[in-house]
Design a protein around this motif. Structure first.
Motif, PDB file in Angstrom:
ATOM      1  N   LEU A  48     -31.986  21.024  27.860  1.00 12.58           N
ATOM      2  CA  LEU A  48     -32.066  21.835  29.206  1.00 12.58           C
ATOM      3  C   LEU A  48     -33.465  22.444  29.399  1.00 12.58           C
ATOM      4  O   LEU A  48     -33.687  22.798  30.577  1.00 12.58           O
TER       5      LEU A  48
ATOM      6  N   HIS B  65     -33.045  27.190  38.227  1.00 11.25           N
ATOM      7  CA  HIS B  65     -32.228  26.364  38.121  1.00 11.25           C
ATOM      8  C   HIS B  65     -31.053  27.071  37.491  1.00 11.25           C
ATOM      9  O   HIS B  65     -31.076  27.629  36.478  1.00 11.25           O
ATOM     10  N   PRO B  66     -29.679  26.703  38.135  1.00 11.72           N
ATOM     11  CA  PRO B  66     -28.701  27.580  37.672  1.00 11.72           C
ATOM     12  C   PRO B  66     -28.218  27.244  36.257  1.00 11.72           C
ATOM     13  O   PRO B  66     -27.428  28.094  35.462  1.00 11.72           O
ATOM     14  N   MET B  67     -28.763  26.245  35.574  1.00 18.67           N
ATOM     15  CA  MET B  67     -28.329  26.105  34.320  1.00 18.67           C
ATOM     16  C   MET B  67     -29.092  27.070  33.216  1.00 18.67           C
ATOM     17  O   MET B  67     -28.755  27.248  32.196  1.00 18.67           O
TER      18      MET B  67
ATOM     19  N   GLU C 151     -30.866  33.666  47.224  1.00 21.61           N
ATOM     20  CA  GLU C 151     -30.671  35.015  46.742  1.00 21.61           C
ATOM     21  C   GLU C 151     -32.411  35.597  46.566  1.00 21.61           C
ATOM     22  O   GLU C 151     -32.199  36.815  46.774  1.00 21.61           O
TER      23      GLU C 151
ATOM     24  N   SER D 105     -23.233  40.163  26.899  1.00 20.12           N
ATOM     25  CA  SER D 105     -22.832  40.554  28.370  1.00 20.12           C
ATOM     26  C   SER D 105     -22.135  39.470  29.012  1.00 20.12           C
ATOM     27  O   SER D 105     -22.686  38.397  28.703  1.00 20.12           O
ATOM     28  N   ARG D 106     -21.354  39.544  29.897  1.00 26.90           N
ATOM     29  CA  ARG D 106     -20.925  38.596  30.679  1.00 26.90           C
ATOM     30  C   ARG D 106     -21.160  39.020  32.273  1.00 26.90           C
ATOM     31  O   ARG D 106     -20.353  38.428  33.234  1.00 26.90           O
TER      32      ARG D 106
ATOM     33  N   LEU E 275     -23.042  39.033  35.239  1.00 21.90           N
ATOM     34  CA  LEU E 275     -23.955  38.093  35.878  1.00 21.90           C
ATOM     35  C   LEU E 275     -24.455  39.035  37.090  1.00 21.90           C
ATOM     36  O   LEU E 275     -25.642  39.345  37.357  1.00 21.90           O
TER      37      LEU E 275
ATOM     38  N   ALA F 152     -28.801  30.262  34.336  1.00 26.11           N
ATOM     39  CA  ALA F 152     -28.472  31.580  34.872  1.00 26.11           C
ATOM     40  C   ALA F 152     -28.177  32.840  33.786  1.00 26.11           C
ATOM     41  O   ALA F 152     -28.293  33.913  33.856  1.00 26.11           O
ATOM     42  N   ALA F 153     -27.552  32.122  32.464  1.00 28.86           N
ATOM     43  CA  ALA F 153     -27.215  32.860  31.331  1.00 28.86           C
ATOM     44  C   ALA F 153     -28.313  33.567  30.551  1.00 28.86           C
ATOM     45  O   ALA F 153     -28.360  34.444  30.025  1.00 28.86           O
ATOM     46  N   ASP F 154     -29.426  32.682  30.404  1.00 27.94           N
ATOM     47  CA  ASP F 154     -30.297  33.126  29.476  1.00 27.94           C
ATOM     48  C   ASP F 154     -31.725  33.167  29.996  1.00 27.94           C
ATOM     49  O   ASP F 154     -32.651  33.401  29.047  1.00 27.94           O
TER      50      ASP F 154
ATOM     51  N   ARG G  86     -28.234  40.645  38.118  1.00 29.58           N
ATOM     52  CA  ARG G  86     -29.009  40.437  39.079  1.00 29.58           C
ATOM     53  C   ARG G  86     -29.266  41.680  39.806  1.00 29.58           C
ATOM     54  O   ARG G  86     -30.336  42.078  40.394  1.00 29.58           O
TER      55      ARG G  86
ATOM     56  N   LEU H  70     -28.610  37.314  30.709  1.00 28.48           N
ATOM     57  CA  LEU H  70     -27.856  38.412  30.426  1.00 28.48           C
ATOM     58  C   LEU H  70     -28.318  39.147  29.096  1.00 28.48           C
ATOM     59  O   LEU H  70     -28.635  38.426  28.333  1.00 28.48           O
TER      60      LEU H  70
ATOM     61  N   THR I 206     -30.844  32.340  40.879  1.00 26.54           N
ATOM     62  CA  THR I 206     -30.662  30.807  41.012  1.00 26.54           C
ATOM     63  C   THR I 206     -30.878  30.417  42.226  1.00 26.54           C
ATOM     64  O   THR I 206     -31.265  29.045  42.253  1.00 26.54           O
TER      65      THR I 206
END
Lengths: 276, 276
Positions: free
Chosen positions: A212, A143-145, A158, A109-110, A112, A147-149, A116, A105, A154
């Motif tokens: 992570l 990996h979804p962990m 998709e 921003s939030r 997501l 997703a933010a950075d 995408r 992101l 993910t």
């Protein structure tokens, strides 16, 4: 006779420069390497190309493009331009694909779904150039962990939906066991990917995972069922090279030769191809 | 007048015993609490029930059942028996549901599909008892980073497929923002869940996240778009209570009253219901 395995150079990035790492990979029997952009730039693009050729290794991927939303709408065009330059660099080093990650992101921003969408828009913008340069873009779900950075894309589903949306030509899929092993739709989506699979990365998931980003595992030290995933990948029609890519404070602390010898040993004992 | 928000007691488990935490929750305006089994057992089941009633709080969930594969096939029957006892405990404290998580792989196992199958088998085994006791089982998909050691059921789609397979009666879905926020199929699967949603947990995803288990965020401190997810949940037909559940070394180090005051403030400013 080199093995059908490639070394992502990030695996030994703290031990060696690019020329050192490539020479070591060839010496240990890797048939290919996958460089990161910072290492290539440090060595120089033309010199990097000479190093790859001189050591007789394939360049199985160039890391990493994408990340179109990370600087927000204002930074979008700069990201597109940078990805275009990366395509030219990839062509200059004869890389078989560019690994494309979603990116995170924008700061603050939030959104997501918005990130995408910007990824799809960015890939669409550079795709004609990638096609012209005959450098496939390998979409890599992360990996979804992340997703933010790091990787807003993910899942394999998709990534495949995006490839479908953009017409598939010039696009492929990179399957990294570390990123996708948990996915309940894995078998179905790998089958759906079929001949679009152009990269297969291997790395294990440790229990516990202490960080992570930098606590990924050598194949065999974690819980991933490599033969099962390789069987799915081969059934889908990809029987090509596998690429070892491990970000690990532990392995970065070991001598490079030990890391490569271990990777080769584990590749042959843990990740054996199902057709062997 | 209490707010339509519940406190998962793990959020303050290092600060307070169950009676202290419940009294504090009521004082701060939480309409409900969700206890963990170890806290209930420490206080005693009958005494815990008195504490909940005496403070006038709902018991929005009892944590946590499931985990059928974690001790392997040999431990399966013991896990089933333990889950049956938990149903009786939940009934004794008047809990509105039991939160069910997939559980991890057995030690030494790499069989994730097998663990998932054992979860389905385990839920099926206890479901008649749950129905008889009128204690719904809330299936909670967990973030994929827990697939190996806590929650082999990782997506809302998977949880809903299991509920469908087992006939839905006596089953529901728990949606925890922390676990599902990244899912590209989130909106579609929440819509599909519909009236099966019986719990909505809130917790934020921090960037960076420094620990896989104990670095979860207070709502508003991370990247999750709470109003967007709440809108999906309400559109699906659930307009019930939201439960704050935060595992955090940081918040565990703060005075309990500060944690609860912050949670209430953030709930009203960040997680406002879309219909407000």
């Amino acid at each position: 006779m080199p093995l059908d395995v490639s070394l992502n150079l990030a695996t030994v990035r703290r031990q060696w420069t690019l020329p050192q790492a490539v020479a070591a990979a060839a010496r240990h029997g890797f048939a290919g390497v996958a460089p990161w952009r910072d290492m290539v730039r440090e060595t120089g693009i033309a010199e990097s190309a000479r190093v790859f050729r001189g050591n007789g290794v394939r360049v199985t991927g160039y890391c990493r493009g994408g990340l179109f939303a990370a600087q927000g709408r204002d930074g979008f065009q700069a990201a597109v331009d940078d990805n275009r330059r990366m395509i030219e660099e990839a062509a200059a080093i004869d890389a078989e694909c560019i690994v494309m990650i979603g990116g995170g992101l924008a700061p603050g921003s939030r959104d997501l779904p918005g990130a995408r969408s910007m990824f799809v828009e960015g890939v669409a913008a550079i795709l004609p150039h990638a096609r012209a340069c005959k450098t496939p873009l390998a979409l890599e779900p992360m990996h979804p962990m992340y997703a933010a950075d790091r990787g807003c894309v993910t899942t394999l589903k998709e990534a495949l939906d995006i490839a479908d949306e953009l017409g598939n030509e010039g696009l492929g899929i990179a399957i990294d066991t570390y990123h996708v092993w948990w996915d309940p739709q894995l078998e179905a989506e790998i089958a759906r990917a079929g001949r679009r699979i152009i990269a297969h990365h291997i790395c294990d998931w440790l229990v516990p995972t202490r960080h992570l980003l930098t606590d990924r595992g050598m194949m065999g030290d974690g819980v991933i069922d490599f033969p099962a995933i390789r069987a799915m990948v081969e059934a889908a029609g990809y029987d090509g090279i596998q690429e070892v890519e491990i970000f690990s404070d532990f392995w970065w602390s070991r001598p490079g030769d030990e890391v490569l010898a271990t990777a080769i040993e584990r590749f042959t004992t843990v990740c054996r191809r199902c057709r062997d």
